[in-house]
Each structure stands twice: as C-alpha cells, then as structure tokens.
Design a protein around this motif. Structure first.
Motif, short mmCIF file in Angstrom:
data_model
loop_
_atom_site.label_atom_id
_atom_site.label_comp_id
_atom_site.label_asym_id
_atom_site.label_seq_id
_atom_site.Cartn_x
_atom_site.Cartn_y
_atom_site.Cartn_z
N PHE A 13 73.22 67.53 17.37
CA PHE A 13 73.96 66.27 17.32
C PHE A 13 73.25 65.18 18.10
CE2 PHE A 13 77.28 63.46 19.09
CZ PHE A 13 77.75 62.92 17.91
N LEU A 56 76.35 57.64 18.67
CA LEU A 56 76.59 58.77 17.78
C LEU A 56 78.03 59.27 17.88
CD1 LEU A 56 73.30 60.84 18.23
CD2 LEU A 56 73.99 59.48 16.26
N LEU A 60 80.87 59.15 14.92
CA LEU A 60 81.63 60.34 14.54
C LEU A 60 83.12 60.07 14.57
CD1 LEU A 60 81.67 63.39 13.90
CD2 LEU A 60 81.64 63.80 16.36
N ASP A 66 79.62 63.35 10.86
CA ASP A 66 78.37 63.18 11.60
C ASP A 66 77.25 62.86 10.61
OD1 ASP A 66 76.27 63.35 13.41
OD2 ASP A 66 76.06 65.50 13.13
N THR A 71 75.79 54.98 11.04
CA THR A 71 75.66 55.43 12.42
C THR A 71 74.20 55.43 12.86
OG1 THR A 71 77.62 56.80 12.18
CG2 THR A 71 76.19 57.28 14.03
#
Length: 92
Positions: A13, A56, A60, A66, A71
């Motif tokens: 992530f 990030l 989300l 994600d 983003t």
C-alpha cells in the motif's frame, strides 16, 4: 489474514509513496544542487513519504478503493509540492 499477509499488504500500500519520495529526493539533489538550509536527504524523504501516505489513505477513504488513478495523480502533485517546498524552490 495472518500477520505476514497483513504486513505484505501494508508494504504494498505504501510502496508508491516510498518510491515517489525517493525519486523526488534524488532528483532534487541531482538537479537542485546544494542549497543552504535544506534538510538532509533522509529528512526530505521522510516528510515527502509521510505526505504521500496521507494522500494514499485519503484516496482510500474517499474512493473506497486502493489504487485509483486520481489518488496516484494526487500523490504525484502533493509529493512534488512538498519536495519543492523542502528544497526551497521559491528562492530560485
């Protein structure tokens, strides 16, 4: 999900933020040269990485997913702005 899988997901992530921060810091050092009052490279990386992770997480929360392109675009803009501020780009 076990602990190792969770750790793997968290690393994946934050990997885009870490990569963008590292590239920007290295490019800033190479192209910007030495400037008075500019933090060390690892401080710049940590600040840029932190801002990237915040972007990030916000992406989300807002999109519910994600890895959306919006983003990632926001990640590049925010990290670039933070690095410009860290390199004191307005003094150029």
């Amino acid at each position: 999900m076990d602990l190792l899988a969770l750790f793997n997901h968290l690393l994946n992530f934050v990997a885009p933020a870490a990569f963008i921060a590292l590239i920007l810091v290295l490019a800033g050092r190479f192209l910007g040269g030495k400037r008075a009052g500019v933090q060390r490279w690892w401080v710049q990386w940590a600040v840029t990485f932190g801002a990237g992770v915040l972007v990030l997480v916000a992406g989300l929360v807002v999109s519910g997913r994600d890895g959306t392109m919006v983003t990632y675009a926001a990640l590049v803009v925010v990290c670039g702005t933070v690095q410009w501020l860290a390199m004191r780009g307005w003094r150029r």
